[in-house]
Motif scaffolding. Sequence first.
Motif, short mmCIF file in Angstrom:
data_model
loop_
_atom_site.label_atom_id
_atom_site.label_comp_id
_atom_site.label_asym_id
_atom_site.label_seq_id
_atom_site.Cartn_x
_atom_site.Cartn_y
_atom_site.Cartn_z
N LEU A 83 0.82 -1.21 0.00
CA LEU A 83 0.00 0.00 0.00
C LEU A 83 0.86 1.26 0.00
CD1 LEU A 83 -2.81 -0.79 2.61
CD2 LEU A 83 -3.16 -0.38 0.16
N HIS A 84 0.34 2.31 -0.64
CA HIS A 84 0.92 3.64 -0.50
C HIS A 84 0.75 4.04 0.96
CE1 HIS A 84 1.30 8.01 -0.87
NE2 HIS A 84 1.88 7.81 -2.06
N THR A 85 1.71 4.76 1.53
CA THR A 85 1.68 5.11 2.95
C THR A 85 0.40 5.84 3.35
OG1 THR A 85 2.95 7.11 2.44
CG2 THR A 85 4.18 5.17 3.20
N GLU A 86 -0.16 6.64 2.44
CA GLU A 86 -1.37 7.40 2.78
C GLU A 86 -2.62 6.52 2.79
OE1 GLU A 86 -1.69 10.68 0.14
OE2 GLU A 86 0.18 11.62 0.79
N GLU A 87 -2.49 5.27 2.29
CA GLU A 87 -3.64 4.37 2.24
C GLU A 87 -3.71 3.44 3.47
OE1 GLU A 87 -5.84 4.71 0.04
OE2 GLU A 87 -4.86 5.69 -1.65
N VAL A 143 -20.07 -3.79 8.64
CA VAL A 143 -20.46 -3.86 7.23
C VAL A 143 -20.02 -5.21 6.69
CG1 VAL A 143 -20.34 -1.38 6.81
CG2 VAL A 143 -18.29 -2.77 6.51
N GLU A 144 -20.65 -5.64 5.60
CA GLU A 144 -20.28 -6.91 4.98
C GLU A 144 -19.35 -6.70 3.79
OE1 GLU A 144 -21.01 -10.10 5.80
OE2 GLU A 144 -21.93 -9.35 7.65
N VAL A 145 -19.46 -5.51 3.15
CA VAL A 145 -18.65 -5.23 1.96
C VAL A 145 -18.22 -3.76 2.01
CG1 VAL A 145 -18.59 -5.13 -0.56
CG2 VAL A 145 -19.88 -6.95 0.59
N VAL A 146 -16.96 -3.50 1.64
CA VAL A 146 -16.50 -2.11 1.50
C VAL A 146 -15.81 -1.96 0.14
CG1 VAL A 146 -16.25 -1.56 3.94
CG2 VAL A 146 -14.37 -2.68 2.73
N THR A 147 -16.05 -0.83 -0.51
CA THR A 147 -15.45 -0.56 -1.83
C THR A 147 -14.74 0.79 -1.78
OG1 THR A 147 -17.20 -1.79 -2.93
CG2 THR A 147 -15.89 -0.30 -4.29
N ARG A 148 -13.54 0.83 -2.30
CA ARG A 148 -12.78 2.08 -2.28
C ARG A 148 -11.65 1.97 -3.29
NH1 ARG A 148 -8.56 4.26 0.79
NH2 ARG A 148 -8.28 2.28 1.91
N GLU A 149 -11.25 3.13 -3.86
CA GLU A 149 -10.07 3.14 -4.72
C GLU A 149 -8.84 3.37 -3.86
OE1 GLU A 149 -10.21 5.70 -8.09
OE2 GLU A 149 -11.76 4.50 -9.10
N ILE A 150 -7.82 2.56 -4.12
CA ILE A 150 -6.61 2.63 -3.31
C ILE A 150 -5.38 2.69 -4.22
CG2 ILE A 150 -7.61 1.35 -1.37
CD1 ILE A 150 -6.18 -1.15 -2.37
N ARG A 151 -4.28 3.16 -3.65
CA ARG A 151 -3.01 3.20 -4.38
C ARG A 151 -2.10 2.07 -3.87
NH1 ARG A 151 -1.95 9.31 -2.85
NH2 ARG A 151 -3.32 8.57 -1.18
N LEU A 152 -1.61 1.30 -4.82
CA LEU A 152 -0.68 0.22 -4.51
C LEU A 152 0.70 0.61 -5.03
CD1 LEU A 152 -2.83 -2.87 -5.60
CD2 LEU A 152 -2.65 -1.87 -3.32
N MET A 153 1.73 0.06 -4.39
CA MET A 153 3.10 0.34 -4.79
C MET A 153 3.71 -0.87 -5.48
SD MET A 153 3.37 3.43 -3.84
CE MET A 153 5.11 3.60 -4.32
N ARG A 154 4.14 -0.69 -6.71
CA ARG A 154 4.82 -1.75 -7.42
C ARG A 154 6.23 -1.93 -6.86
NH1 ARG A 154 3.85 -1.09 -13.85
NH2 ARG A 154 6.06 -0.57 -13.63
N ARG A 175 6.65 2.43 -8.64
CA ARG A 175 5.56 3.14 -9.33
C ARG A 175 4.23 2.86 -8.65
NH1 ARG A 175 6.06 2.40 -15.74
NH2 ARG A 175 4.40 3.98 -15.57
N ILE A 176 3.29 3.83 -8.81
CA ILE A 176 1.97 3.72 -8.19
C ILE A 176 1.00 3.04 -9.15
CG2 ILE A 176 -0.03 5.01 -7.34
CD1 ILE A 176 1.88 7.10 -6.26
N VAL A 177 0.19 2.15 -8.60
CA VAL A 177 -0.90 1.50 -9.34
C VAL A 177 -2.20 1.82 -8.62
CG1 VAL A 177 -1.85 -0.67 -10.18
CG2 VAL A 177 0.62 -0.37 -10.06
N TRP A 178 -3.17 2.33 -9.36
CA TRP A 178 -4.48 2.59 -8.79
C TRP A 178 -5.35 1.34 -8.94
CZ3 TRP A 178 -6.42 6.63 -6.01
CH2 TRP A 178 -5.65 7.79 -5.95
N GLY A 179 -6.07 1.00 -7.85
CA GLY A 179 -6.96 -0.17 -7.92
C GLY A 179 -8.29 0.12 -7.27
N ARG A 180 -9.35 -0.42 -7.88
CA ARG A 180 -10.68 -0.36 -7.25
C ARG A 180 -10.81 -1.62 -6.41
NH1 ARG A 180 -13.55 0.33 -11.34
NH2 ARG A 180 -13.80 2.62 -11.17
N ARG A 181 -10.73 -1.45 -5.07
CA ARG A 181 -10.73 -2.59 -4.15
C ARG A 181 -12.10 -2.83 -3.56
NH1 ARG A 181 -12.16 -1.81 0.16
NH2 ARG A 181 -10.52 -0.67 1.28
#
Length: 334
Positions: free
Chosen positions: A260-264, A280-291, A295-301
């Motif tokens: 994860l990106h540190t801010e995530e 909650v049973e399900v949560v959805t959010r866009e997050i930044r992952l670190m390759r 480099r940053i990868v955006w993902g809809r988690r």
Amino acid sequence: ELIGIRTNHLWHPDDMPAVLALREKAQGGTPAGAVLRLRHKDGHFVWVELSSTPYLTSGGEHGAITYMRDVSEKLRAEAALEEREEKYRLLAENAADVVFQCDVDGRLHWISPSVRARLGWSDTELVGKHLVDLLHPEDTTPLRSADVRLTAGSDATFEARFRLRSGGYRWLGIVLRPMLDDQGTVIGRVAGARDIEDEVVGRRSLTESEELFRTAMRAAGIGMAMVDVEGRFMAVNPALAQMVRRDPDWFEGHGMEDILHTEEMEPEALDRVRLWSGEVEVVTREIRLMRSDGRIVWGRRVGALVRDAAGAPHALLLQIEDVTAGHVAAELLD
């Protein structure tokens, strides 16, 4: 036939120490009693309960007046009662559906009538049969392994399919215990059998479901992962490994915070708490992952709570779709 003869040969050889002890007490003037084996005229032994009262003859010699009664039937009844109590004790201790007793060769000497409800056989039909003849041919190996442990005097457990009277088989879980004689020699086995048909079917269904899930996870085109309560990876699919440019083996011993990106990290931890607590049973959010190359990868988690068969929280299932291209396009438009 008895007057004038010595009595040593009338007693069972194993009881002679007790006979000699009684004589010693009589010579010392002490009344005594015992239960011993006395030889019958035809050669077999009967159990007698005797009481001996010492006296002195007019010549000053020691003697004894001994009263005896045959207690063979009483002892046999007590032994039978003890055997029944042991069988029912085993039933109670193991919550067994069926209880049985067999010799060291596996031949059934006794089996509880409850066997009819489980396998369809009556108890009288099974007495005398060998245990191995009731097992599915593929399940004889666990029985042989159990026999090795029993011969050494240890308890043994195994699961096997038992033949139904109507045809087919039913799974039973067996707890075997050795029967020992006075010298500690194994002379047989007592066992409790529990019907585990539904349990085995359930385990197999769960195994098949887990294999189906693993197959779907491997083939998925988006990133997927299973994480525990602290976010450590339990399973990761190839798509997620490719997304963050990591070797699949790297994920062992790592967790979400390691990609994860540190801010995530803080919002991701909060989402995890909400899921595990049942808020909650399900949560959805866009997050930044670190390759791995930085480099940053955006993902809809999408995160969802997975529960075990008892309904308790087991893991979190994460689905992460790569949406980096959308973010790059938006930045170009800006």
